[in-house]
Scaffold this motif. Structure first.
Motif, PDB file in Angstrom:
ATOM      1  N   ASN A 121      -6.189   0.838 -12.493  1.00 19.93           N
ATOM      2  CA  ASN A 121      -5.368   0.988 -11.610  1.00 19.93           C
ATOM      3  C   ASN A 121      -5.332   0.379 -10.326  1.00 19.93           C
ATOM      4  OD1 ASN A 121      -2.463   2.053 -11.251  1.00 19.93           O
ATOM      5  ND2 ASN A 121      -3.450   4.048 -10.281  1.00 19.93           N
ATOM      6  N   GLY A 122      -6.546   0.457  -9.734  1.00 22.66           N
ATOM      7  CA  GLY A 122      -6.838  -0.128  -8.472  1.00 22.66           C
ATOM      8  C   GLY A 122      -6.624  -1.618  -8.604  1.00 22.66           C
ATOM      9  N   LEU A 123      -7.257  -2.216  -9.515  1.00 22.61           N
ATOM     10  CA  LEU A 123      -7.314  -3.532  -9.793  1.00 22.61           C
ATOM     11  C   LEU A 123      -5.943  -4.038  -9.799  1.00 22.61           C
ATOM     12  CD1 LEU A 123     -10.099  -4.413 -12.230  1.00 22.61           C
ATOM     13  CD2 LEU A 123     -10.004  -5.228  -9.916  1.00 22.61           C
ATOM     14  N   GLY A 124      -4.846  -3.248 -10.620  1.00 24.39           N
ATOM     15  CA  GLY A 124      -3.474  -3.627 -10.673  1.00 24.39           C
ATOM     16  C   GLY A 124      -2.762  -3.705  -9.295  1.00 24.39           C
ATOM     17  N   TYR A 125      -3.173  -2.821  -8.548  1.00 25.43           N
ATOM     18  CA  TYR A 125      -2.466  -2.707  -7.069  1.00 25.43           C
ATOM     19  C   TYR A 125      -2.886  -3.946  -6.295  1.00 25.43           C
ATOM     20  CZ  TYR A 125      -0.638   1.951  -7.021  1.00 25.43           C
ATOM     21  OH  TYR A 125       0.110   3.357  -7.282  1.00 25.43           O
ATOM     22  N   LEU A 126      -4.188  -4.304  -6.519  1.00 25.37           N
ATOM     23  CA  LEU A 126      -4.613  -5.571  -5.749  1.00 25.37           C
ATOM     24  C   LEU A 126      -4.010  -6.969  -6.206  1.00 25.37           C
ATOM     25  CD1 LEU A 126      -8.460  -4.366  -5.339  1.00 25.37           C
ATOM     26  CD2 LEU A 126      -6.685  -4.473  -3.641  1.00 25.37           C
ATOM     27  N   ALA A 127      -4.061  -6.960  -7.654  1.00 23.54           N
ATOM     28  CA  ALA A 127      -3.481  -8.147  -8.115  1.00 23.54           C
ATOM     29  C   ALA A 127      -2.077  -8.484  -8.178  1.00 23.54           C
ATOM     30  CB  ALA A 127      -4.101  -8.325  -9.546  1.00 23.54           C
ATOM     31  N   LEU A 128      -1.524  -7.280  -8.149  1.00 26.05           N
ATOM     32  CA  LEU A 128       0.215  -7.616  -8.233  1.00 26.05           C
ATOM     33  C   LEU A 128       0.694  -6.826  -7.076  1.00 26.05           C
ATOM     34  CD1 LEU A 128       0.203  -6.059 -12.225  1.00 26.05           C
ATOM     35  CD2 LEU A 128       0.259  -8.588 -11.293  1.00 26.05           C
ATOM     36  N   ALA A 129       0.198  -6.632  -6.086  1.00 28.05           N
ATOM     37  CA  ALA A 129       0.709  -6.155  -5.010  1.00 28.05           C
ATOM     38  C   ALA A 129       2.010  -6.516  -4.600  1.00 28.05           C
ATOM     39  CB  ALA A 129      -0.177  -6.219  -3.744  1.00 28.05           C
ATOM     40  N   ALA A 130       2.072  -7.993  -4.413  1.00 23.61           N
ATOM     41  CA  ALA A 130       3.348  -8.631  -4.119  1.00 23.61           C
ATOM     42  C   ALA A 130       4.368  -8.380  -5.160  1.00 23.61           C
ATOM     43  CB  ALA A 130       3.316 -10.291  -3.878  1.00 23.61           C
ATOM     44  N   ALA A 131       4.123  -8.266  -6.212  1.00 25.57           N
ATOM     45  CA  ALA A 131       5.247  -8.050  -7.125  1.00 25.57           C
ATOM     46  C   ALA A 131       5.691  -6.713  -7.342  1.00 25.57           C
ATOM     47  CB  ALA A 131       4.650  -8.619  -8.700  1.00 25.57           C
ATOM     48  N   LEU A 132       4.830  -5.829  -7.015  1.00 29.74           N
ATOM     49  CA  LEU A 132       4.913  -4.294  -6.849  1.00 29.74           C
ATOM     50  C   LEU A 132       5.747  -3.795  -5.879  1.00 29.74           C
ATOM     51  CD1 LEU A 132       1.649  -2.855  -8.593  1.00 29.74           C
ATOM     52  CD2 LEU A 132       3.839  -3.294  -9.970  1.00 29.74           C
ATOM     53  N   ASP A 133       5.656  -4.763  -4.811  1.00 30.70           N
ATOM     54  CA  ASP A 133       6.047  -4.326  -3.689  1.00 30.70           C
ATOM     55  C   ASP A 133       7.682  -3.894  -3.769  1.00 30.70           C
ATOM     56  OD1 ASP A 133       7.262  -4.071  -0.813  1.00 30.70           O
ATOM     57  OD2 ASP A 133       6.233  -5.837  -0.228  1.00 30.70           O
ATOM     58  N   VAL A 156       0.157  -0.738   1.999  1.00 31.06           N
ATOM     59  CA  VAL A 156      -0.334   0.330   1.466  1.00 31.06           C
ATOM     60  C   VAL A 156      -0.811   0.244   0.103  1.00 31.06           C
ATOM     61  CG1 VAL A 156       0.512   2.674   0.287  1.00 31.06           C
ATOM     62  CG2 VAL A 156       1.581   1.721   2.350  1.00 31.06           C
ATOM     63  N   GLN A 157      -0.390  -0.820  -0.678  1.00 28.58           N
ATOM     64  CA  GLN A 157      -1.106  -1.304  -1.753  1.00 28.58           C
ATOM     65  C   GLN A 157      -2.568  -1.617  -1.843  1.00 28.58           C
ATOM     66  OE1 GLN A 157       1.265  -2.736  -4.992  1.00 28.58           O
ATOM     67  NE2 GLN A 157       2.984  -2.813  -3.342  1.00 28.58           N
ATOM     68  N   VAL A 177      -7.915  -1.025  -3.071  1.00 24.09           N
ATOM     69  CA  VAL A 177      -9.543  -1.022  -2.847  1.00 24.09           C
ATOM     70  C   VAL A 177     -10.071   0.330  -3.063  1.00 24.09           C
ATOM     71  CG1 VAL A 177     -11.284  -1.139  -0.993  1.00 24.09           C
ATOM     72  CG2 VAL A 177      -9.455  -2.978  -1.373  1.00 24.09           C
ATOM     73  N   PHE A 178      -9.466   1.494  -2.564  1.00 22.88           N
ATOM     74  CA  PHE A 178     -10.134   2.847  -2.756  1.00 22.88           C
ATOM     75  C   PHE A 178     -10.041   3.366  -4.346  1.00 22.88           C
ATOM     76  CE2 PHE A 178      -9.123   7.168  -3.745  1.00 22.88           C
ATOM     77  CZ  PHE A 178     -10.071   8.205  -3.074  1.00 22.88           C
ATOM     78  N   LEU A 179      -9.015   2.646  -4.900  1.00 25.74           N
ATOM     79  CA  LEU A 179      -8.976   3.313  -6.315  1.00 25.74           C
ATOM     80  C   LEU A 179     -10.246   2.387  -7.180  1.00 25.74           C
ATOM     81  CD1 LEU A 179      -5.219   3.570  -7.092  1.00 25.74           C
ATOM     82  CD2 LEU A 179      -6.939   5.605  -6.990  1.00 25.74           C
ATOM     83  N   LEU A 180     -10.229   1.436  -6.821  1.00 25.33           N
ATOM     84  CA  LEU A 180     -11.253   0.394  -7.555  1.00 25.33           C
ATOM     85  C   LEU A 180     -12.777   0.946  -7.235  1.00 25.33           C
ATOM     86  CD1 LEU A 180     -12.126  -2.074  -9.167  1.00 25.33           C
ATOM     87  CD2 LEU A 180     -11.876  -3.296  -7.151  1.00 25.33           C
ATOM     88  N   VAL A 181     -12.918   1.265  -6.042  1.00 26.34           N
ATOM     89  CA  VAL A 181     -14.322   1.869  -5.517  1.00 26.34           C
ATOM     90  C   VAL A 181     -14.566   3.303  -6.178  1.00 26.34           C
ATOM     91  CG1 VAL A 181     -15.612   2.348  -3.526  1.00 26.34           C
ATOM     92  CG2 VAL A 181     -14.650   0.467  -3.687  1.00 26.34           C
ATOM     93  N   TYR A 182     -13.385   3.962  -6.111  1.00 22.80           N
ATOM     94  CA  TYR A 182     -13.493   5.426  -6.731  1.00 22.80           C
ATOM     95  C   TYR A 182     -13.624   5.330  -8.019  1.00 22.80           C
ATOM     96  CZ  TYR A 182     -12.010  10.163  -7.583  1.00 22.80           C
ATOM     97  OH  TYR A 182     -11.949  11.499  -8.025  1.00 22.80           O
TER      98      TYR A 182
END
Length: 140
Positions: free
Chosen positions: A36-48, A57-58, A63-68
């Protein structure tokens, strides 16, 4: 053949039948959260525009979700499940699920309709992980 059996026994010496559910719950949580964290990072512009969550925010959430997620996965792969660590993950998941609903109710991120559904789905999944982790903790 005997050395293979001995090695297998040594590899699982710290694991007990009672930690299987906790281990599974942590591993599933770690993998899903990390992806999920990788998705937020890789797709942030599209998900915006899709979810209505600003990239400001994304990226930190990603980053938090990936590390967590990595931390939770590591906890689930340890020779012995750390009860305190599992309890912290359980508490964090309950907090995430509750805060997700607060964010939805207060419209803090001004999500689109799809974003609102995503928030609810995430809260349900994270709440499900918490329920599994609680059941696993009770078996330890």
């Amino acid at each position: 053949m005997a050395s293979i059996q001995h090695h297998g026994a040594a590899a699982t010496a710290g694991r007990t039948a009672s930690d299987g559910l906790a281990r599974l719950a942590l591993k599933l949580d770690g993998v899903v959260t990390g992806l999920n964290g990788l998705g937020y990072l890789a797709l942030a512009a599209a998900l915006d525009s899709f979810f209505g969550f600003d990239t400001k925010v994304q990226y930190p959430v990603g980053v938090f979700l990936l590390v967590y997620g990595i931390g939770v996965l590591v906890l689930g792969t340890r020779e012995t499940i750390n009860r305190s660590g599992l309890g912290l993950v359980l508490a964090a998941n309950l907090a995430w699920a509750a805060l997700s609903i607060v964010v939805l109710i207060t419209d803090a991120l001004t999500p689109t309709g799809v974003g609102q559904v995503w928030i609810v789905l995430q809260a349900l999944v994270v709440g499900g992980f918490a329920a599994l982790q609680y059941a696993g903790l009770k078996r330890l």
